[in-house]
Design a protein around this motif. Structure first.
Motif, PDB file in Angstrom:
ATOM      1  N   LEU A 125      22.732 -39.240  42.686  1.00 55.99           N
ATOM      2  CA  LEU A 125      21.942 -38.049  43.015  1.00 55.99           C
ATOM      3  C   LEU A 125      21.576 -37.994  44.496  1.00 55.99           C
ATOM      4  O   LEU A 125      21.478 -36.928  45.078  1.00 55.99           O
ATOM      5  N   THR A 129      24.285 -36.461  49.632  1.00 56.47           N
ATOM      6  CA  THR A 129      23.553 -35.962  50.794  1.00 56.47           C
ATOM      7  C   THR A 129      23.384 -37.065  51.822  1.00 56.47           C
ATOM      8  O   THR A 129      23.598 -36.847  53.021  1.00 56.47           O
ATOM      9  N   ARG A 170      25.458 -28.206  54.716  1.00 51.53           N
ATOM     10  CA  ARG A 170      24.903 -27.804  53.426  1.00 51.53           C
ATOM     11  C   ARG A 170      23.724 -26.844  53.592  1.00 51.53           C
ATOM     12  O   ARG A 170      23.524 -25.936  52.787  1.00 51.53           O
ATOM     13  N   VAL A 171      22.965 -27.060  54.640  1.00 52.97           N
ATOM     14  CA  VAL A 171      21.797 -26.226  54.859  1.00 52.97           C
ATOM     15  C   VAL A 171      22.209 -24.774  55.122  1.00 52.97           C
ATOM     16  O   VAL A 171      21.406 -23.863  54.983  1.00 52.97           O
ATOM     17  N   GLU A 173      24.726 -23.322  53.492  1.00 55.59           N
ATOM     18  CA  GLU A 173      25.530 -22.855  52.356  1.00 55.59           C
ATOM     19  C   GLU A 173      25.366 -21.352  52.183  1.00 55.59           C
ATOM     20  O   GLU A 173      24.259 -20.815  52.254  1.00 55.59           O
ATOM     21  N   GLU A 320      20.567 -30.611  58.988  1.00 60.53           N
ATOM     22  CA  GLU A 320      20.207 -30.505  57.579  1.00 60.53           C
ATOM     23  C   GLU A 320      18.702 -30.572  57.390  1.00 60.53           C
ATOM     24  O   GLU A 320      18.123 -29.846  56.593  1.00 60.53           O
ATOM     25  N   ARG A 321      18.058 -31.458  58.174  1.00 60.55           N
ATOM     26  CA  ARG A 321      16.606 -31.592  58.031  1.00 60.55           C
ATOM     27  C   ARG A 321      15.891 -30.354  58.528  1.00 60.55           C
ATOM     28  O   ARG A 321      14.844 -29.979  58.011  1.00 60.55           O
ATOM     29  N   PRO A 324      17.179 -23.733  57.594  1.00 57.72           N
ATOM     30  CA  PRO A 324      17.914 -22.559  58.076  1.00 57.72           C
ATOM     31  C   PRO A 324      17.681 -22.260  59.552  1.00 57.72           C
ATOM     32  O   PRO A 324      18.574 -21.825  60.254  1.00 57.72           O
ATOM     33  N   ARG A 328      20.481 -21.803  62.333  1.00 67.47           N
ATOM     34  CA  ARG A 328      20.686 -20.648  63.205  1.00 67.47           C
ATOM     35  C   ARG A 328      20.797 -21.094  64.667  1.00 67.47           C
ATOM     36  O   ARG A 328      21.594 -20.549  65.433  1.00 67.47           O
TER      37      ARG A 328
END
Lengths: 520, 182
Positions: A125, A129, A170-171, A173, A320-321, A324, A328
């Motif tokens: 799990l 990541t 991933r952030v 997506e 990732e941390r 969004p 950007r």
């Protein structure tokens, strides 16, 4: 194929066994010794517990028995019978007559299937990541390409769609809708081949086919909000003027013959204007643009990765941390380049902005309609503002925009890999709960079944996911943390600094890019 | 918003695992034991094993030092490590909560994602953690304890005072110290 599956199964079993064994639990088993036979210190367990007849305890980390065999000496802590420490660690020298028992302990392990289960779950799990944020070399990304098979079962040479091009982590997506520029009769099957043709890892959550009946004499187009509209009476421009001169012939039809300009020598964000003229129109209209990006955005992305170099892992982890907003910022240079901003004017009236065409990706073109209301007050003028060298314009038209259409949304009825059914992949692509992860060279054939329809269905592809670019050895030579930071902090300045490097290879990028497709 | 949540989850889980793996009985004390009585309905007794002496089993419980007749005890369970069934359940609940919340928050922060769907997904993930914790609990509980006959000579080495109670020492003198194991 069988061998590969068997190898994977063996690897999986070995990995689980390794996890299970790695999580054996360490314990210490006590062992008592009579004072008359104290254990030797050399090679013995590291601590000796000396239980005194008074109930007090010495815990010695090193000890020796005096030559006479009646005293024991060593360094360590002393404890009261209530097990309170008596002062600091020091050297103790006690008569064995005062010792009730000596105790050593030997290390041992016990294993538990339950712990193996817990560790495996934690690893699975959290592992994906963790791995992707810590070690991007094996995980980092581009976008999947989609090819619609013809009636003869052959794939076209160029893809008709590319999925979620800007979802580089991933952030970020994202869901993406692409016009396939294909219409098929209802009741037939449509096969779409999804490929991973780059040194990238793709994580595909969903792939769906959208279909809407084509209006007589027109076609179905997507608006900027991904809603579909019936577009009729598509009208080509009567005039087109670009910095290089007349551009009308290049923009008459969507035929793959596109118009592109060279990037500016000093500033990659420098913009240009393309003016088009159309006959007067009245009512709800749309400027329909078919275009794709040049490889400028790809160059900038790859260059950023090269500048980040060995710190690519930290870069991605930070991305990732940061969520969004950080995503950007990471796309700052792409934002500075911008989309194709569109303005319209009628007769001698003022210009008014109606939106932007901003479909990312250099691989497959897309077509979008930007709606507006026309009053019929004179010839229609359309002005495009775009970064020089950033867009390949295939066609520009004005269409009568009709009602909004609700498309049928189709899941794949079957998925094949290497000619074999892959129901697990199909389940993932349909459910959207877990990603289908693909690696360079992977190809999946997705079959969709169109519902019956009196008119042909215009098809669109909806894809959802993200991808990681793989780091490449040659990029590390260009590591430049300063430029990497500049790209984030001041994209405009970075675009000026990178202009000479891009111009040096602009002419050969397209050919090199298509030659680098990765296929098994 | 997203990654700090994930990092917090990872750190918390790592700490949970590492803490448990590193757990040791304090070197100067006796092992934690559970005395299972023969009489049905009688409560189990948990505490620190002090000594096996004078034909009695001496245990420091939350209620003070108590001694028990081995004949009234069916078995003595000696703690070997701290990765117990309870720890597994806590791992599942804490991990599931952290993971579920972090995933829900990160999923919701992605433009275009449905918050309800993200919540359901997060709850599903949390459920997996909890289920794994519950499934793992019996196995870990079994490995964390050694079951011994109360009359067994193997019991003494696990006591704080394996040689027995010192002569003249009042049992109350052994009540001090950290809270007795439960």
């Amino acid at each position: 194929m069988e061998d590969r599956r068997r190898n994977r199964a063996v690897a999986g079993v070995l990995a689980l066994a390794l996890l299970g064994s790695a999580c054996s639990i360490g314990i210490r088993e006590p062992r008592l010794h009579e004072p008359s036979a104290p254990p030797a210190a050399a090679g013995a367990p590291s601590t000796l517990k000396v239980h005194l007849r008074s109930g007090e305890l010495l815990v010695l980390t090193g000890w020796q028995v005096a030559a006479g065999g009646d005293r024991l000496a060593g360094e360590g802590h002393a404890y009261t019978v209530a097990r309170e420490k008596k002062g600091e660690p020091r050297r103790h020298d006690v008569s064995l007559a005062d010792v009730a028992l000596l105790e050593t302990s030997s290390p041992d392990t016990v294993s538990s299937a339950g712990l193996g289960l817990i560790v495996t779950t934690t690893v699975v799990l959290g592992g994906i990541t963790g791995y992707c944020t810590v070690n991007p070399k094996g995980c980092f990304g581009s976008c999947p390409t989609f090819y619609v098979e013809g009636a003869d079962g052959r794939e076209p040479d160029r893809p008709q769609a590319e999925g979620f091009s800007e979802a580089i982590a991933r952030v970020l997506e994202a869901r993406d809708l692409d016009a396939l520029e294909v219409a098929r009769p209802g009741g037939t099957d449509v096969a779409v081949v999804m490929r991973n043709e780059a040194l990238e890892t793709h994580a595909v959550r969903r792939v769906r086919l959208l279909g809407a009946p084509r209006p007589p004499g027109g076609l179905v187009v997507a608006g900027p909000d991904d809603r579909l509209y019936a577009a009729r009476a598509l009208t080509a421009p009567v005039a087109c003027h670009a910095p290089e001169g007349d551009c009308r012939a290049m923009l008459l039809s969507t035929d793959g013959e596109d118009r592109a300009s060279p990037a500016d020598d000093e500033d990659l964000a420098a913009r240009e204007v393309v003016d088009l003229a159309f006959p007067a129109a009245r009512g709800r209209r749309g400027v329909v643009i078919a275009a794709r990006q040049t490889l400028l955005s790809t160059f900038l992305f790859y260059q950023t990765m090269a500048h980040v170099g060995r710190n690519a892992g930290e870069f991605l982890a930070t991305l990732e941390r940061g969520g969004p907003e950080a995503g950007r910022r990471a796309l700052g240079m792409a934002r500075a380049l911008g989309g194709i901003d569109v303005e319209v004017a009628e007769g001698d009236g003022p210009w008014r902005a109606i939106g932007s065409f901003d479909e990312p990706g250099p691989i497959a073109g897309d077509r979008r309609a930007l709606p507006f209301e026309a009053s019929g007050a004179g010839p229609l003028r359309v002005r495009l503002h775009l970064a020089r060298g950033h867009w390949r314009l295939d066609s520009v038209a004005v269409a009568e925009l009709g009602e909004r259409l609700v498309p049928v949304r189709l899941e794949p009825v079957s998925v094949e890999r290497d000619g074999q059914r892959d129901d697990a992949a199909r389940t993932r692509l349909r459910d959207g709960e877990r990603h289908l992860v693909t690696r360079p060279g992977d190809a999946y054939r997705l079959v969709f079944r169109l519902p019956r329809s009196e008119r042909p269905l215009d098809l669109f592809l909806e894809s959802e996911g993200f991808y990681y670019e793989w780091m490449r050895a040659e990029w590390l030579a260009e590591e430049d943390p300063g430029l990497a930071a500049l790209a984030l902090a001041s994209p405009g300045e970075a675009l000026r600094r990178l202009a000479p490097a891009y111009k040096a290879q602009e002419g050969r990028l397209e050919q090199a890019f298509w030659a680098s497709r990765f296929r098994k | 918003m997203r990654r700090p949540g994930c990092r917090a989850t990872a750190v918390a889980l790592a700490a949970l695992l590492a803490g448990a793996c590193a757990a040791r009985s304090p070197e100067a004390y006796g092992r934690a034991v559970t005395l299972v009585p023969i009489a049905s309905g009688a409560p189990k007794v948990k505490g620190e094993l002090l000594a096996v002496d004078q034909g009695r089993i001496w245990v420091r419980t939350r209620d003070g030092v108590q001694d028990f007749d081995p004949a009234s005890v069916r078995e003595v369970r000696v703690r070997r490590h701290n990765l117990t069934g309870g720890w597994a359940v806590r791992w599942g609940l804490v991990g599931g909560l952290l993971s579920g919340v972090a995933l829900t928050a990160s999923c919701s922060s992605v433009e275009g994602n449905d918050v309800g769907g993200c919540g359901a997904g997060g709850a599903g993930v949390a459920g997996v953690w909890a289920l794994v914790g519950l499934l793992a609990a019996p196995s870990l509980e079994a490995s964390s304890q050694l079951s011994l006959d109360p009359e067994s000579a193997r019991l003494k080495p696990y006591a704080r005072l394996p040689a027995g109670l010192p002569k003249g020492l009042p049992p109350a003198a052994l009540e001090a110290g950290p809270p007795a194991p439960r």
